[in-house]
Every structure is written in structure tokens, then in C-alpha cells.
Design an enzyme around this catalytic site. Structure first.
Site, PDB file in Angstrom:
ATOM      1  N   GLU A 265      -9.322   5.597  -1.529  1.00 34.89           N
ATOM      2  CA  GLU A 265      -9.479   4.148  -1.638  1.00 34.89           C
ATOM      3  C   GLU A 265      -9.556   3.446  -0.282  1.00 34.89           C
ATOM      4  OE1 GLU A 265      -4.903   2.679  -2.367  1.00 34.89           O
ATOM      5  OE2 GLU A 265      -6.042   3.390  -4.083  1.00 34.89           O
ATOM      6  N   HIS A 299      -5.254  -2.334  -5.177  1.00 34.51           N
ATOM      7  CA  HIS A 299      -3.951  -1.774  -4.798  1.00 34.51           C
ATOM      8  C   HIS A 299      -2.981  -2.889  -4.387  1.00 34.51           C
ATOM      9  CE1 HIS A 299      -2.022   2.251  -3.491  1.00 34.51           C
ATOM     10  NE2 HIS A 299      -1.093   1.396  -3.860  1.00 34.51           N
TER      11      HIS A 299
END
Length: 333
Positions: A265, A299
């Protein structure tokens, strides 16, 4: 002598927390960007660095930090896979982490994503934002009290989410290799296949263990889920097979998918991509294109007042402990 700490990934809204919680009067350098190969010189001549997830603390950076006086490589996260522990050991650096923080932060996000998908709120608000106020078939939904919610991983976060869903009247099922008595007061433990077959919502809260549960959410896993179920993953992106999830959505076996995480990510999150600029992973791009059946947050599960306070306070205590006694209970090495 003043103890100098270079703190990375400090967002503007976090600055006041770092300063207000600095009861040991550390000399803080607050850096908004994550630590990379390109800005490693910002760590030079500090005694320590305090990282967050997706910072680069590989051998190259650790060697440079060691050469310029850094002795402590601490992270304000639970995970520490962004730190090369072998390199830290070779250069006699201390490494410590924050083993836990507010479980409500992650649990509330998981619940929110699940409820948005269950009640189709993103779909409806997207339409009304375009001045379309017609009620269509997609807007019909179950009430959560008539649903079964499966929690995979019933530690602090999973148990907190179970309590939230239980408070809304849902029937909560749980699966964990290590069952605990506190969870048994809230949910009913069952085997994994039974949980997948029964649950209208499945939420993942297990740790990622490389080589053991990589892509545990795969085609077989999804095929065992109840048709029309909702899948939520706010744990780790490495636990999910993105292509399998995409296939499950395209065949309508999955009703919706919500996630706060992806593997690799750092190549995606915390960046702004142009409208015509492709994402690094084409499968992720396809998933995102299925909005509002797919809800992605970057996130931010721990991006709450309580979790941030916990992270900073524990990190500062880690430094204080290691300076006072030469060790901390949260040491990784």
C-alpha cells in the site's frame, strides 16, 4: 543533554498532540513526510527516530542513520515489518513498538464500512448528490438486527467490534484459533466454514503472519461465504487476494467489500493520482471502480484522537524507559 527525536509521518492535525504529550521535554523534529531514501538526511544528528507504518527503515537507511548518530529506531505502530531488524541488530540499534492502542478506532471503522454497505448509504448519497431522489430496488436492505455477523479474530479489536454489533441487535459469530472467555459472553464461536456459510457480514481482525496466512481471503474462502454477504478487512492487505474479491463481486457472490488496507500500500496510499493516471495495481483500480459496492479508506483505522494519544504516549514512555533503565517492555529486539 537534550534527547533529539525525528518523528516521521506527523500529519498537521497531529502536531499539537506531539507537543502537548511531550512531558519529558524531548527535542522533537516533526516531519510530515514518511521516511524514505530521498529524505534520510533529515534523521541525521538525532538520537532517535519515531516512525509510522510505510516508513522505509531498510538496511540502507539504517546504515546511514547509524553513521550519523541515531541509536534508536522506534515505531508508533503495532507492526514493525517496515524495519529491517537484522540491520538494526548489526548496527546495535534499539527497536521498539506500540503493542496496542484504542481497539475502538479500528472496530468503529469496520462497523461503519459494514453498515454503509448494508444500508447502501454511499450508493444513495452518491445519487442524491447528483440530484437523483428516486428510490430504487438497490436501496432496500436488511436491518442489522436480522443479520448474522462473523468476526474472524476475536482479540481486542475483534471483540470490540463484536460488542458494537451485539449492541445493535445482530447475532454475532466468532472464529479464532485461541478462543477467549470474554468473547464467549458476546458471541458464539463456530468453525470457519460454518461462520462463512451463515454470516451476512464477515469482518477480519487477524494478524498477518508471512508464509502462514498470505491471501487467506482467496477464491475458496469467498466461495464458502453466504451469497450476497459483505466482506470487511481492516487488518492487513496481505491477507486478501484482490483478484478473488473482484471476481466475487463481479459474479455477485459478494454484495460489497470494504477495506482500509492493501498489500504494497505504500505505492498507493498517501498519494494523489490524476484522473487519467493509472494506479500501480490494475486489480486495485478495478476494485475501486466498483464504488459504491467497494468502499476503500486509506489506512486510517487508527486515525482517531484516542488511538493517536495512545500511540504517542506509549512511544514517549518507550524512550523514557530505555533511557532510564536501558530497556523497554515493548522492545522488538
Amino acid at each position: 543533554m537534550t534527547f533529539k527525536i525525528a518523528c516521521y509521518g506527523v500529519r498537521p492535525n497531529e502536531v499539537a498532540y506531539f507537543n502537548d504529550l511531550n512531558k519529558y521535554d524531548y527535542d522533537l523534529t516533526l516531519i510530515e513526510g514518511l521516511l524514505t531514501h530521498d529524505n534520510i538526511e533529515t534523521a541525521y544528528h538525532h538520537d532517535a527516530v519515531l516512525l509510522r507504518g510505510n516508513c522505509v527503515a531498510d538496511r540502507e537507511n539504517i546504515e546511514k542513520m547509524a553513521e550519523h548518530g541515531v541509536k534508536y529506531v522506534f515505531t508508533r505502530t503495532v507492526g514493525f515489518n517496515h524495519i529491517d531488524l537484522d540491520a538494526a541488530k548489526d548496527y546495535h540499534m534499539e527497536v521498539a513498538r506500540v503493542p496496542s492502542y484504542s481497539p475502538n478506532a479500528i472496530a468503529e471503522l469496520s462497523l461503519t464500512l459494514a453498515m454503509m454497505l448494508l444500508r447502501h448509504t454511499a450508493y444513495m448519497t452518491m445519487r442524491t448528490s447528483h440530484k437523483n431522489f428516486i428510490v430504487d430496488n438497490t436501496m432496500f436492505s436488511k436491518e442489522v438486527r436480522n443479520c448474522k455477523v462473523g468476526i474472524i479474530g476475536t482479540g481486542k479489536i475483534g471483540l470490540t467490534e463484536a460488542k458494537l454489533f451485539d449492541g445493535l441487535g445482530a447475532t454475532v459469530l466468532g472464529y479464532d484459533i485461541y478462543e477467549n472467555d470474554a468473547a464467549k459472553e458476546i458471541l458464539t464461536y463456530t468453525d470457519l466454514d460454518d461462520l462463512l456459510a451463515q454470516s451476512d457480514i464477515v469482518s477480519i481482525h487477524v494478524p498477518y503472519i508471512p508464509g502462514e496466512n498470505d491471501q487467506m481471503i482467496n477464491a475458496e474462502f469467498i466461495s464458502k461465504m453466504k451469497k450476497g454477504a459483505i466482506l470487511i478487512n481492516t487488518a492487513r492487505g496481505e491477507l486478501q487476494d484482490n483478484q478473488a474479491i473482484l471476481d466475487g463481486l463481479n459474479t455477485n457472490h459478494l454484495e460489497g467489500f470494504g477495506t482500509d488496507v492493501f498489500a504494497n500500500e505504500k505505492d498507493l496510499f498517501f498519494k494523489q493520482f490524476g484522473e487519467d493516471q493509472p494506479l500501480p495495481d490494475p486489480t486495485v483500480e478495478e476494485l475501486i471502480s466498483l464504488y459504491p459496492r467497494v468502499l476503500v479508506t486509506p489506512h486510517v483505522g487508527s486515525n482517531t484522537d484516542e488511538a493517536l494519544t495512545n500511540m504517542i504516549e506509549t512511544s514517549f514512555e518507550n524512550f523514557h524507559s530505555v533511557l532510564e533503565s536501558g530497556k523497554t517492555a515493548n522492545s522488538v529486539l
